[in-house]
Design a protein around this motif. Structure first.
Motif, PDB file in Angstrom:
ATOM      1  N   ASP A  14       1.027  -1.015   0.011  1.00 12.38           N
ATOM      2  CA  ASP A  14      -0.128   0.105  -0.307  1.00 12.38           C
ATOM      3  C   ASP A  14       0.887   1.032  -0.025  1.00 12.38           C
ATOM      4  O   ASP A  14       0.352   2.254  -0.858  1.00 12.38           O
ATOM      5  CB  ASP A  14      -0.834   0.330   1.006  1.00 12.38           C
ATOM      6  CG  ASP A  14      -1.745  -1.057   0.813  1.00 12.38           C
ATOM      7  OD1 ASP A  14      -2.764  -1.721  -0.474  1.00 12.38           O
ATOM      8  OD2 ASP A  14      -2.752  -1.045   2.284  1.00 12.38           O
ATOM      9  N   TRP A  17       2.055   1.878  -3.733  1.00 13.75           N
ATOM     10  CA  TRP A  17       0.724   2.338  -4.043  1.00 13.75           C
ATOM     11  C   TRP A  17       0.284   4.425  -4.011  1.00 13.75           C
ATOM     12  O   TRP A  17       0.202   4.604  -4.780  1.00 13.75           O
ATOM     13  CB  TRP A  17       0.122   1.550  -4.325  1.00 13.75           C
ATOM     14  CG  TRP A  17      -0.295  -0.187  -5.153  1.00 13.75           C
ATOM     15  CD1 TRP A  17      -0.401  -0.909  -4.951  1.00 13.75           C
ATOM     16  CD2 TRP A  17      -0.118   0.955  -6.106  1.00 13.75           C
ATOM     17  NE1 TRP A  17      -0.093  -1.879  -5.410  1.00 13.75           N
ATOM     18  CE2 TRP A  17      -0.016  -1.071  -7.063  1.00 13.75           C
ATOM     19  CE3 TRP A  17       0.062   1.102  -7.555  1.00 13.75           C
ATOM     20  CZ2 TRP A  17      -0.274  -1.194  -8.032  1.00 13.75           C
ATOM     21  CZ3 TRP A  17       0.372   0.758  -9.154  1.00 13.75           C
ATOM     22  CH2 TRP A  17       0.223  -0.061  -9.281  1.00 13.75           C
ATOM     23  N   GLU A  18       0.844   4.579  -2.839  1.00  9.90           N
ATOM     24  CA  GLU A  18       0.907   5.464  -2.137  1.00  9.90           C
ATOM     25  C   GLU A  18       1.697   6.657  -2.761  1.00  9.90           C
ATOM     26  O   GLU A  18       1.592   7.528  -3.787  1.00  9.90           O
ATOM     27  CB  GLU A  18       0.753   5.668  -1.053  1.00  9.90           C
ATOM     28  CG  GLU A  18       0.390   7.278   0.213  1.00  9.90           C
ATOM     29  CD  GLU A  18       0.269   6.882   1.484  1.00  9.90           C
ATOM     30  OE1 GLU A  18       0.869   8.057   1.583  1.00  9.90           O
ATOM     31  OE2 GLU A  18      -0.437   6.184   1.660  1.00  9.90           O
ATOM     32  N   ALA A  21       1.025   6.872  -6.481  1.00  7.31           N
ATOM     33  CA  ALA A  21      -0.278   8.225  -6.701  1.00  7.31           C
ATOM     34  C   ALA A  21       0.281   9.197  -6.814  1.00  7.31           C
ATOM     35  O   ALA A  21      -0.166  10.437  -7.234  1.00  7.31           O
ATOM     36  CB  ALA A  21      -0.745   7.330  -5.743  1.00  7.31           C
ATOM     37  N   VAL A  45      -2.255   6.675 -11.996  1.00  6.65           N
ATOM     38  CA  VAL A  45      -2.039   5.631 -11.078  1.00  6.65           C
ATOM     39  C   VAL A  45      -3.685   5.317 -11.131  1.00  6.65           C
ATOM     40  O   VAL A  45      -4.690   5.747 -10.695  1.00  6.65           O
ATOM     41  CB  VAL A  45      -1.531   4.792  -9.789  1.00  6.65           C
ATOM     42  CG1 VAL A  45      -2.489   4.466  -9.634  1.00  6.65           C
ATOM     43  CG2 VAL A  45      -0.214   5.249  -9.453  1.00  6.65           C
ATOM     44  N   ARG A  47      -6.787   2.394 -10.951  1.00  9.30           N
ATOM     45  CA  ARG A  47      -7.224   0.757 -10.811  1.00  9.30           C
ATOM     46  C   ARG A  47      -6.305  -0.160 -10.419  1.00  9.30           C
ATOM     47  O   ARG A  47      -5.825  -0.679 -11.315  1.00  9.30           O
ATOM     48  CB  ARG A  47      -8.168   0.593 -11.595  1.00  9.30           C
ATOM     49  CG  ARG A  47      -9.198   0.402 -11.833  1.00  9.30           C
ATOM     50  CD  ARG A  47     -10.356   0.212 -13.226  1.00  9.30           C
ATOM     51  NE  ARG A  47      -9.250  -0.383 -14.050  1.00  9.30           N
ATOM     52  CZ  ARG A  47     -10.400  -0.911 -15.017  1.00  9.30           C
ATOM     53  NH1 ARG A  47     -11.077  -1.966 -15.019  1.00  9.30           N
ATOM     54  NH2 ARG A  47      -9.269  -1.229 -15.892  1.00  9.30           N
ATOM     55  N   ARG A  48      -5.315   0.486  -9.928  1.00  7.03           N
ATOM     56  CA  ARG A  48      -4.031   0.088  -9.600  1.00  7.03           C
ATOM     57  C   ARG A  48      -2.829  -0.530 -10.170  1.00  7.03           C
ATOM     58  O   ARG A  48      -2.423  -1.485 -10.141  1.00  7.03           O
ATOM     59  CB  ARG A  48      -4.069  -1.115  -8.198  1.00  7.03           C
ATOM     60  CG  ARG A  48      -5.006  -0.992  -6.853  1.00  7.03           C
ATOM     61  CD  ARG A  48      -3.851  -0.825  -5.951  1.00  7.03           C
ATOM     62  NE  ARG A  48      -3.910  -0.041  -4.633  1.00  7.03           N
ATOM     63  CZ  ARG A  48      -3.588  -1.397  -3.252  1.00  7.03           C
ATOM     64  NH1 ARG A  48      -3.066  -1.740  -3.003  1.00  7.03           N
ATOM     65  NH2 ARG A  48      -3.633   0.273  -2.579  1.00  7.03           N
ATOM     66  N   SER A  49      -2.977   0.011 -10.924  1.00  8.49           N
ATOM     67  CA  SER A  49      -2.139   0.379 -12.690  1.00  8.49           C
ATOM     68  C   SER A  49      -1.599   1.516 -13.069  1.00  8.49           C
ATOM     69  O   SER A  49      -1.990   2.336 -12.701  1.00  8.49           O
ATOM     70  CB  SER A  49      -2.914  -1.170 -13.225  1.00  8.49           C
ATOM     71  OG  SER A  49      -3.467   0.219 -14.334  1.00  8.49           O
ATOM     72  N   ALA A  88       8.214  -1.533  -9.763  1.00  7.39           N
ATOM     73  CA  ALA A  88       6.766  -2.066 -10.175  1.00  7.39           C
ATOM     74  C   ALA A  88       7.606  -2.748 -11.830  1.00  7.39           C
ATOM     75  O   ALA A  88       7.912  -1.622 -12.328  1.00  7.39           O
ATOM     76  CB  ALA A  88       5.696  -1.138 -10.746  1.00  7.39           C
ATOM     77  N   ASN A 124       0.978  -3.666 -16.078  1.00 12.62           N
ATOM     78  CA  ASN A 124      -0.109  -3.976 -15.247  1.00 12.62           C
ATOM     79  C   ASN A 124       0.748  -4.163 -13.978  1.00 12.62           C
ATOM     80  O   ASN A 124       1.375  -6.102 -14.229  1.00 12.62           O
ATOM     81  CB  ASN A 124      -0.761  -5.468 -15.166  1.00 12.62           C
ATOM     82  CG  ASN A 124      -2.253  -4.722 -15.996  1.00 12.62           C
ATOM     83  OD1 ASN A 124      -2.490  -4.084 -15.706  1.00 12.62           O
ATOM     84  ND2 ASN A 124      -2.103  -4.963 -17.669  1.00 12.62           N
ATOM     85  N   LEU A 128       6.080  -5.762  -6.817  1.00 13.08           N
ATOM     86  CA  LEU A 128       5.931  -3.573  -6.461  1.00 13.08           C
ATOM     87  C   LEU A 128       7.246  -4.588  -5.255  1.00 13.08           C
ATOM     88  O   LEU A 128       6.165  -5.072  -4.126  1.00 13.08           O
ATOM     89  CB  LEU A 128       4.106  -3.630  -6.088  1.00 13.08           C
ATOM     90  CG  LEU A 128       4.484  -2.136  -5.476  1.00 13.08           C
ATOM     91  CD1 LEU A 128       4.925  -1.544  -7.209  1.00 13.08           C
ATOM     92  CD2 LEU A 128       2.868  -1.638  -5.309  1.00 13.08           C
TER      93      LEU A 128
END
Length: 154
Positions: A14, A17-18, A21, A45, A47-49, A88, A124, A128
């Protein structure tokens, strides 16, 4: 404190991803004609891609082949003297669906480089990873003037 004693914090899924983003520019690594190439890309970012736009060329060719790719971002905060990086890794694909393109554009994906960037590509992420660490204090007298760590002391 030297680099041997600096604790490295592994970032959670998480957290990675933060950070992705919150950033807008990364370095995309793809294999072209059997050798690695790295391209700066601005991205969002979704939908988590990771989505970006491109013109015809190496990045588009790699995406059309649904090849493995990686995107790396990093940063440094002089106020806290903390550096971080996120990588990623996954497969690329061309985004064909207009509703998906519109959704990506609504997130503010606008190419920085002049020219038409009509092709939308998605990375995709299948893996990560990230890390964060406090950097060594620079030797202000011997460190290059452009070293970002100097901002903490000037």
């Amino acid at each position: 404190m030297d680099s041997q004693n600096v604790p490295i914090e592994k970032l959670s899924f998480d957290d990675c991803w933060e950070l992705l983003a919150d950033d807008i520019v990364g370095r995309l690594a793809v294999v072209v004609d059997g050798h690695p190439e790295i391209f700066p890309v601005n991205y969002v970012v979704h939908r988590r891609s990771i989505a970006f736009r491109t013109a015809p060329g190496s990045k588009l060719w790699g995406a059309a082949m649904e090849r493995a790719a990686a995107l790396e971002i990093d940063g440094y905060d002089p106020a806290t003297e903390v550096a971080w990086s996120v990588v990623a890794r996954g497969d690329t694909e061309i985004i064909e669906d207009q509703a998906e393109k519109d959704a990506v554009d609504n997130l503010g994906l606008e190419p920085w480089q002049p020219g038409e960037k009509a092709h939308y590509v998605r990375l995709n992420a299948k893996a990560l990873t990230g890390r964060r660490f406090k950097v060594n204090r620079p030797d202000v007298w011997n460190t290059r003037a452009q070293d970002r760590r100097r901002a903490s002391f000037e």
